[in-house]
Design a protein around this motif. Structure first.
Motif, PDB file in Angstrom:
ATOM      1  N   ALA A  92       0.643  -1.416  -0.080  1.00  0.00           N
ATOM      2  CA  ALA A  92       0.308  -0.266   0.005  1.00  0.00           C
ATOM      3  C   ALA A  92       1.041   0.941   0.414  1.00  0.00           C
ATOM      4  O   ALA A  92       0.229   2.026  -0.870  1.00  0.00           O
ATOM      5  CB  ALA A  92      -1.277  -0.037   1.493  1.00  0.00           C
ATOM      6  N   ASP A  93       1.597   0.929   0.280  1.00  0.00           N
ATOM      7  CA  ASP A  93       2.494   2.364   0.606  1.00  0.00           C
ATOM      8  C   ASP A  93       3.747   2.935  -0.857  1.00  0.00           C
ATOM      9  O   ASP A  93       3.624   3.848  -1.259  1.00  0.00           O
ATOM     10  CB  ASP A  93       3.673   2.277   2.264  1.00  0.00           C
ATOM     11  CG  ASP A  93       2.981   2.283   3.001  1.00  0.00           C
ATOM     12  OD1 ASP A  93       2.639   2.822   3.578  1.00  0.00           O
ATOM     13  OD2 ASP A  93       4.496   2.576   4.098  1.00  0.00           O
ATOM     14  N   ALA A  94       3.571   1.716  -0.889  1.00  0.00           N
ATOM     15  CA  ALA A  94       4.372   1.225  -2.125  1.00  0.00           C
ATOM     16  C   ALA A  94       3.741   1.899  -3.871  1.00  0.00           C
ATOM     17  O   ALA A  94       3.529   2.999  -4.124  1.00  0.00           O
ATOM     18  CB  ALA A  94       5.480   0.269  -3.368  1.00  0.00           C
ATOM     19  N   ALA A  95       2.233   1.637  -3.597  1.00  0.00           N
ATOM     20  CA  ALA A  95       1.296   2.182  -4.337  1.00  0.00           C
ATOM     21  C   ALA A  95       0.600   3.587  -3.736  1.00  0.00           C
ATOM     22  O   ALA A  95       0.981   4.297  -5.000  1.00  0.00           O
ATOM     23  CB  ALA A  95       0.354   1.162  -4.397  1.00  0.00           C
ATOM     24  N   PRO A 100       8.139   2.952 -10.630  1.00  0.00           N
ATOM     25  CA  PRO A 100       9.182   1.531  -9.983  1.00  0.00           C
ATOM     26  C   PRO A 100       8.959   0.625  -9.341  1.00  0.00           C
ATOM     27  O   PRO A 100       8.710  -0.737  -8.717  1.00  0.00           O
ATOM     28  CB  PRO A 100       9.879   1.512 -11.155  1.00  0.00           C
ATOM     29  CG  PRO A 100      10.135   2.883 -10.759  1.00  0.00           C
ATOM     30  CD  PRO A 100       9.296   4.382 -10.520  1.00  0.00           C
ATOM     31  N   GLU A 101       8.926   1.074  -8.006  1.00  0.00           N
ATOM     32  CA  GLU A 101       9.174   0.642  -7.028  1.00  0.00           C
ATOM     33  C   GLU A 101       7.300   0.052  -6.472  1.00  0.00           C
ATOM     34  O   GLU A 101       6.821  -0.990  -6.135  1.00  0.00           O
ATOM     35  CB  GLU A 101       9.152   1.595  -5.618  1.00  0.00           C
ATOM     36  CG  GLU A 101       8.602   0.774  -3.967  1.00  0.00           C
ATOM     37  CD  GLU A 101       9.418   2.109  -2.887  1.00  0.00           C
ATOM     38  OE1 GLU A 101       9.309   1.271  -2.391  1.00  0.00           O
ATOM     39  OE2 GLU A 101       9.222   2.968  -2.906  1.00  0.00           O
ATOM     40  N   LYS A 105       6.453  -4.090  -5.870  1.00  0.00           N
ATOM     41  CA  LYS A 105       6.233  -4.347  -4.715  1.00  0.00           C
ATOM     42  C   LYS A 105       4.319  -5.050  -5.437  1.00  0.00           C
ATOM     43  O   LYS A 105       4.629  -6.155  -4.508  1.00  0.00           O
ATOM     44  CB  LYS A 105       5.308  -3.702  -3.531  1.00  0.00           C
ATOM     45  CG  LYS A 105       6.771  -2.665  -3.248  1.00  0.00           C
ATOM     46  CD  LYS A 105       7.518  -3.678  -1.990  1.00  0.00           C
ATOM     47  CE  LYS A 105       8.828  -2.958  -1.429  1.00  0.00           C
ATOM     48  NZ  LYS A 105       9.122  -3.768  -0.479  1.00  0.00           N
ATOM     49  N   VAL A 106       4.142  -4.576  -5.739  1.00  0.00           N
ATOM     50  CA  VAL A 106       2.917  -5.450  -6.263  1.00  0.00           C
ATOM     51  C   VAL A 106       3.618  -7.347  -7.172  1.00  0.00           C
ATOM     52  O   VAL A 106       3.026  -8.000  -6.789  1.00  0.00           O
ATOM     53  CB  VAL A 106       2.324  -5.065  -7.908  1.00  0.00           C
ATOM     54  CG1 VAL A 106       0.939  -5.680  -8.089  1.00  0.00           C
ATOM     55  CG2 VAL A 106       1.798  -3.871  -6.790  1.00  0.00           C
ATOM     56  N   ALA A 107       4.745  -6.393  -7.196  1.00  0.00           N
ATOM     57  CA  ALA A 107       5.426  -8.521  -8.800  1.00  0.00           C
ATOM     58  C   ALA A 107       6.168  -9.255  -7.237  1.00  0.00           C
ATOM     59  O   ALA A 107       5.259 -10.248  -7.320  1.00  0.00           O
ATOM     60  CB  ALA A 107       6.111  -7.914  -9.590  1.00  0.00           C
ATOM     61  N   GLU A 108       6.177  -8.751  -6.795  1.00  0.00           N
ATOM     62  CA  GLU A 108       7.221  -9.376  -5.489  1.00  0.00           C
ATOM     63  C   GLU A 108       5.579 -10.043  -4.385  1.00  0.00           C
ATOM     64  O   GLU A 108       5.786 -11.096  -4.368  1.00  0.00           O
ATOM     65  CB  GLU A 108       7.373  -8.445  -4.242  1.00  0.00           C
ATOM     66  CG  GLU A 108       8.331  -9.081  -3.322  1.00  0.00           C
ATOM     67  CD  GLU A 108       8.708  -7.698  -2.069  1.00  0.00           C
ATOM     68  OE1 GLU A 108      10.128  -7.825  -2.143  1.00  0.00           O
ATOM     69  OE2 GLU A 108       8.163  -6.861  -1.829  1.00  0.00           O
TER      70      GLU A 108
END
Length: 119
Positions: A92-95, A100-101, A105-108
């Motif tokens: 959520a923070d990255a979104a 690209p972060e 994070k979604v891919a991870e």
């Protein structure tokens, strides 16, 4: 670092661990629940040690399998809770920041879900 069934370490896990060391001030999503998580993991560890004792004591196969199932369910439940915290906090923070972060994070998280589904 994760050890695979063959005893090898999973390289993607090593990279994730190393990345965390680069950001020591970063607080993980599970940080507020750390004590509860450790308590839960100690309980699961006790279940696994109980399995060892059952085998040492020649307990009936089906009884051991029942306990294996309980231990597996406990680990899966722990993993799902940790995943939820990761999604709520890290992803959520990255979104919110975007870029690209967020994609990373979604891919991870997607890869982590895929690993859980395979187990």
């Amino acid at each position: 670092m994760t050890v695979t069934e063959t005893g090898d370490t999973a390289p993607h896990e090593e990279a994730a661990t190393a990345g965390s060391a680069e950001h020591p001030a970063h607080q993980h999503g599970y940080a507020e629940q750390r004590d509860q998580h450790l308590k839960r993991l100690r309980r699961i560890e006790g279940q696994i040690r109980g399995l060892q004792r059952m085998v040492e004591q020649d307990v009936y196969c089906i009884d051991i399998l029942t306990q294996v199932s309980a231990g597996t369910k406990a680990l899966q439940s722990f993993a799902l809770q940790l995943l939820e915290e990761h999604l709520r906090h890290c992803v959520a923070d990255a979104a919110a920041k975007g870029g690209p972060e967020a994609d990373d994070k979604v891919a991870e998280a997607t890869a982590a879900i895929a690993r859980l589904l395979r187990s």
